[in-house]
Write an enzyme that holds these catalytic residues in place. Sequence first.
Site, PDB file in Angstrom:
ATOM      1  N   ARG A  61      44.404  54.271  48.699  1.00 25.81           N
ATOM      2  CA  ARG A  61      44.922  54.101  47.327  1.00 25.81           C
ATOM      3  C   ARG A  61      45.213  55.470  46.701  1.00 25.81           C
ATOM      4  NH1 ARG A  61      44.634  49.634  49.067  1.00 25.81           N
ATOM      5  NH2 ARG A  61      44.134  47.724  47.922  1.00 25.81           N
ATOM      6  N   SER A 121      42.743  44.582  41.867  1.00 25.14           N
ATOM      7  CA  SER A 121      41.438  45.252  41.932  1.00 25.14           C
ATOM      8  C   SER A 121      41.362  46.302  40.836  1.00 25.14           C
ATOM      9  CB  SER A 121      41.268  45.967  43.267  1.00 25.14           C
ATOM     10  OG  SER A 121      41.275  45.054  44.327  1.00 25.14           O
ATOM     11  N   GLU A 145      40.473  51.856  39.825  1.00 27.50           N
ATOM     12  CA  GLU A 145      41.625  52.031  40.689  1.00 27.50           C
ATOM     13  C   GLU A 145      42.887  52.045  39.844  1.00 27.50           C
ATOM     14  OE1 GLU A 145      44.174  49.818  44.013  1.00 27.50           O
ATOM     15  OE2 GLU A 145      43.586  49.038  42.094  1.00 27.50           O
TER      16      GLU A 145
HETATM   17  N1  EPU Z   1      32.792  40.017  47.593  1.00 23.76           N
HETATM   18  C1  EPU Z   1      31.764  39.394  46.950  1.00 23.76           C
HETATM   19  N2  EPU Z   1      31.940  38.982  45.664  1.00 23.76           N
HETATM   20  C2  EPU Z   1      33.106  39.153  45.005  1.00 23.76           C
HETATM   21  C3  EPU Z   1      34.170  39.803  45.661  1.00 23.76           C
HETATM   22  C4  EPU Z   1      33.986  40.226  46.964  1.00 23.76           C
HETATM   23  O1  EPU Z   1      30.689  39.202  47.505  1.00 23.76           O
HETATM   24  O2  EPU Z   1      33.203  38.747  43.850  1.00 23.76           O
HETATM   25  C5  EPU Z   1      32.636  40.418  48.999  1.00 23.76           C
HETATM   26  C6  EPU Z   1      33.508  39.516  49.865  1.00 23.76           C
HETATM   27  O3  EPU Z   1      32.815  38.386  50.295  1.00 23.76           O
HETATM   28  C7  EPU Z   1      33.876  40.399  51.010  1.00 23.76           C
HETATM   29  C8  EPU Z   1      33.858  41.793  50.429  1.00 23.76           C
HETATM   30  O4  EPU Z   1      33.149  41.717  49.189  1.00 23.76           O
HETATM   31  O5  EPU Z   1      32.916  40.335  52.027  1.00 23.76           O
HETATM   32  C9  EPU Z   1      35.236  42.342  50.209  1.00 23.76           C
HETATM   33  O6  EPU Z   1      35.968  41.524  49.346  1.00 23.76           O
HETATM   34  P1  EPU Z   1      37.526  41.224  49.507  1.00 23.76           P
HETATM   35  O7  EPU Z   1      37.917  41.179  50.934  1.00 23.76           O
HETATM   36  O8  EPU Z   1      37.849  40.067  48.659  1.00 23.76           O
HETATM   37  O9  EPU Z   1      38.192  42.416  48.759  1.00 23.76           O
HETATM   38  P2  EPU Z   1      38.216  43.978  49.082  1.00 23.76           P
HETATM   39  O10 EPU Z   1      38.184  44.267  50.517  1.00 23.76           O
HETATM   40  O11 EPU Z   1      37.199  44.675  48.286  1.00 23.76           O
HETATM   41  C10 EPU Z   1      40.559  45.062  49.164  1.00 23.76           C
HETATM   42  C11 EPU Z   1      41.625  45.553  48.221  1.00 23.76           C
HETATM   43  C12 EPU Z   1      42.517  44.428  47.735  1.00 23.76           C
HETATM   44  C13 EPU Z   1      43.121  43.748  48.936  1.00 23.76           C
HETATM   45  C14 EPU Z   1      41.970  43.217  49.810  1.00 23.76           C
HETATM   46  C15 EPU Z   1      42.463  42.586  51.089  1.00 23.76           C
HETATM   47  C16 EPU Z   1      40.666  47.511  47.145  1.00 23.76           C
HETATM   48  C17 EPU Z   1      40.103  48.100  45.897  1.00 23.76           C
HETATM   49  N3  EPU Z   1      41.022  46.236  47.082  1.00 23.76           N
HETATM   50  O12 EPU Z   1      39.665  44.283  48.438  1.00 23.76           O
HETATM   51  O13 EPU Z   1      43.578  45.019  46.991  1.00 23.76           O
HETATM   52  O14 EPU Z   1      43.977  42.691  48.546  1.00 23.76           O
HETATM   53  O15 EPU Z   1      41.125  44.310  50.209  1.00 23.76           O
HETATM   54  O16 EPU Z   1      42.909  43.564  51.954  1.00 23.76           O
HETATM   55  O17 EPU Z   1      40.801  48.215  48.155  1.00 23.76           O
HETATM   56  C18 EPU Z   1      44.387  45.631  44.834  1.00 23.76           C
HETATM   57  O18 EPU Z   1      44.364  46.800  45.208  1.00 23.76           O
HETATM   58  O19 EPU Z   1      44.786  45.308  43.682  1.00 23.76           O
HETATM   59  C19 EPU Z   1      43.914  44.585  45.722  1.00 23.76           C
HETATM   60  C20 EPU Z   1      43.839  43.315  45.342  1.00 23.76           C
END
Ligand code: EPU
Length: 338
Positions: A162, A237, A333
């Site tokens: 990012r 995010s 972010e």
């Molecule tokens: N989780 C929780 N509770 C929550 C949210 C998440 O326990 O309320 C746990 C999930 O179960 C999972 C882990 O945290 O095991 C990661 O969550 P998730 O895959 O939903 O999201 P992330 O990996 O944190 C990132 C990007 C997203 C992108 C997704 C999919 C960032 C800050 N965010 O989220 O990007 O869509 O991966 O690749 O890197 C954005 O930048 O606006 C965005 C949506």
Amino acid sequence: MKVQENISLKPYNTFGIDAMARFFCEINSIEDLKKALQLKGYPNIFILSGGSNMLITKDLDALVLFINIKGKEIVEEANDHVYLKVMAGEVWHDMVLWCLAHDFGGLENLSLIPGHTGTAPIQNIGAYGVELKDVFIRCEAMHIEDQTIKVFTQDDCHFGYRDSYFKNDGKDTYVITSVVFRLTKKNHRLNTSYGAITTQLQDWGIEKPTIQDISNAVVAIRQSKLPDPKVLGNSGSFFKNPILTKSEFEHFIAAHPEAKFYKVSEEAYKVAAGWLIDQCGFKGKRQGDAGVHKNQALVLVNHGHATGAEIIGLAEKIMTTVFETYGIRITPEVNIIK
Ligand code: EPU
């Protein structure tokens, strides 16, 4: 090109914050942009694109330039790939759908990301195992001071998680006018590394997915946990996933073995900020009209009339609580416009 006065920015930012622009001008061509940047007698210039990764906290005493330059062109074509040049004002997801309709592969995992194409390189957008940098060839950008156009290659952009040159040394210096992607015409390289994609495809009984199937899966997953900004204001995010060094991570995981994380390299681990925030009990909570989304704790939402300051108030409470509970600092972010 017309300069308007006292325009509400509510339709121009996905958080739906009702702040005013003292002056506002829609930019439909490179020529418009050049002329607008040469205008004299206005306060600061503020560049606005899709408005999907910003939180506006006050009225802008500025000349807001809304970058709406449209156009797509294949600038190079070979047997197995194309180089597609996309102008900055093209809506990202519409452009992805256009690529799918032409069976051009590479952007399918990045389906349904809000915003305009020109701002995608600034934060190296990423989702479901793919980042913009994986398909990026170059972009063109206009220097705000002297209006010259400069070409930025992959190396020039210093892409990170990012992050890019445009968020660091190049901040507030350039307006990206177009981006060139390398897309496949055949032998598409499907990325199903994210478990959620595989699960979705299995549910649909799809064994040999096409790029359109991957896009459909990503759209379904995103729709199930990310709110539609047209229905509930948000900027995706709100926080980045914090990156810990190996020793910090070992210390953390020993105390919290159930935490969700991704290994970035031998030396770095990303902890899921959504998990940390969720564990602190914030999911679905609201403070006035500022809230934490009920399905994804990483996303802050505007339940109607929240001000930028109210959203910041909630964000600060979350950051402090996560730090007090886990000793980890999470940072926004989204761009906070102060
Ligand atoms: N989780 C929780 N509770 C929550 C949210 C998440 O326990 O309320 C746990 C999930 O179960 C999972 C882990 O945290 O095991 C990661 O969550 P998730 O895959 O939903 O999201 P992330 O990996 O944190 C990132 C990007 C997203 C992108 C997704 C999919 C960032 C800050 N965010 O989220 O990007 O869509 O991966 O690749 O890197 C954005 O930048 O606006 C965005 C949506």
